[in-house]
Design a protein around this motif. Sequence first.
Motif, PDB file in Angstrom:
ATOM      1  N   LYS A 153      42.764-124.802  85.387  1.00  0.00           N
ATOM      2  CA  LYS A 153      42.470-124.935  86.815  1.00  0.00           C
ATOM      3  C   LYS A 153      40.984-125.247  86.981  1.00  0.00           C
ATOM      4  O   LYS A 153      40.175-124.887  86.116  1.00  0.00           O
ATOM      5  CB  LYS A 153      42.790-123.628  87.541  1.00  0.00           C
TER       6      LYS A 153
ATOM      7  N   ASN B 210      45.759-123.321  78.417  1.00  0.00           N
ATOM      8  CA  ASN B 210      46.827-124.130  79.020  1.00  0.00           C
ATOM      9  C   ASN B 210      46.785-123.997  80.536  1.00  0.00           C
ATOM     10  O   ASN B 210      46.200-123.067  81.077  1.00  0.00           O
ATOM     11  CB  ASN B 210      48.191-123.687  78.499  1.00  0.00           C
ATOM     12  N   SER B 211      47.431-124.936  81.196  1.00  0.00           N
ATOM     13  CA  SER B 211      47.524-124.922  82.659  1.00  0.00           C
ATOM     14  C   SER B 211      46.155-124.701  83.296  1.00  0.00           C
ATOM     15  O   SER B 211      45.991-123.855  84.182  1.00  0.00           O
ATOM     16  CB  SER B 211      48.498-123.830  83.111  1.00  0.00           C
TER      17      SER B 211
ATOM     18  N   SER C 272      48.717-115.216  80.596  1.00  0.00           N
ATOM     19  CA  SER C 272      49.880-116.115  80.529  1.00  0.00           C
ATOM     20  C   SER C 272      49.485-117.586  80.446  1.00  0.00           C
ATOM     21  O   SER C 272      50.344-118.446  80.238  1.00  0.00           O
ATOM     22  CB  SER C 272      50.834-115.920  81.716  1.00  0.00           C
ATOM     23  N   ARG C 273      48.194-117.891  80.586  1.00  0.00           N
ATOM     24  CA  ARG C 273      47.751-119.293  80.434  1.00  0.00           C
ATOM     25  C   ARG C 273      46.924-119.491  79.171  1.00  0.00           C
ATOM     26  O   ARG C 273      46.963-120.568  78.569  1.00  0.00           O
ATOM     27  CB  ARG C 273      46.931-119.720  81.656  1.00  0.00           C
TER      28      ARG C 273
ATOM     29  N   SER D 172      45.246-129.047  78.860  1.00  0.00           N
ATOM     30  CA  SER D 172      45.035-128.024  77.837  1.00  0.00           C
ATOM     31  C   SER D 172      43.834-128.372  76.964  1.00  0.00           C
ATOM     32  O   SER D 172      43.480-129.543  76.811  1.00  0.00           O
ATOM     33  CB  SER D 172      46.269-127.899  76.939  1.00  0.00           C
TER      34      SER D 172
ATOM     35  N   ASP E  21      38.495-122.624  86.149  1.00  0.00           N
ATOM     36  CA  ASP E  21      38.244-122.283  84.750  1.00  0.00           C
ATOM     37  C   ASP E  21      36.996-122.978  84.212  1.00  0.00           C
ATOM     38  O   ASP E  21      36.581-122.720  83.075  1.00  0.00           O
ATOM     39  CB  ASP E  21      39.438-122.677  83.875  1.00  0.00           C
TER      40      ASP E  21
END
Length: 127
Positions: free
Chosen positions: A87, A84-85, A66-67, A17, A90
């Motif tokens: 990848k 968050n979460s 949602s992330r 994060s 990103d």
Amino acid sequence: QVQLVESGGGLVQAGGSLRLSCAASGRNFSSTAMGWFRQAPGKEREFVASSSWGGLSTRYADSVKSRFTISRDAAGNTVYLQLNSLKPEDTAVYYCAASTYCSGYGCSLVDTYYDYWGQGTQVTVSS
């Protein structure tokens, strides 16, 4: 002179994060939209998230929904992006933007509706 100053980027492992901040000065943006865009190497700049005036409405790109979470402080001149979460996809330079005439909703998804931009902050996600 209007300035948008971003902070909070960095290197993080996949699944981790980060929290990006963008502080605006020189003008009050509480009644208009602020947003985040990103640009990966070799790709065009793309919409990530936006907050309408007063933070009443938020919009997200499908790829981050949602992330990521966008929020604004009570004064409306600082916008945050909680990532968050994360990848590897990103990975990009993230830009904060503020509009003087778009109050939010549909226009807040389009970069041409924003008048002011930050310098960008690098987010790198390792796999």
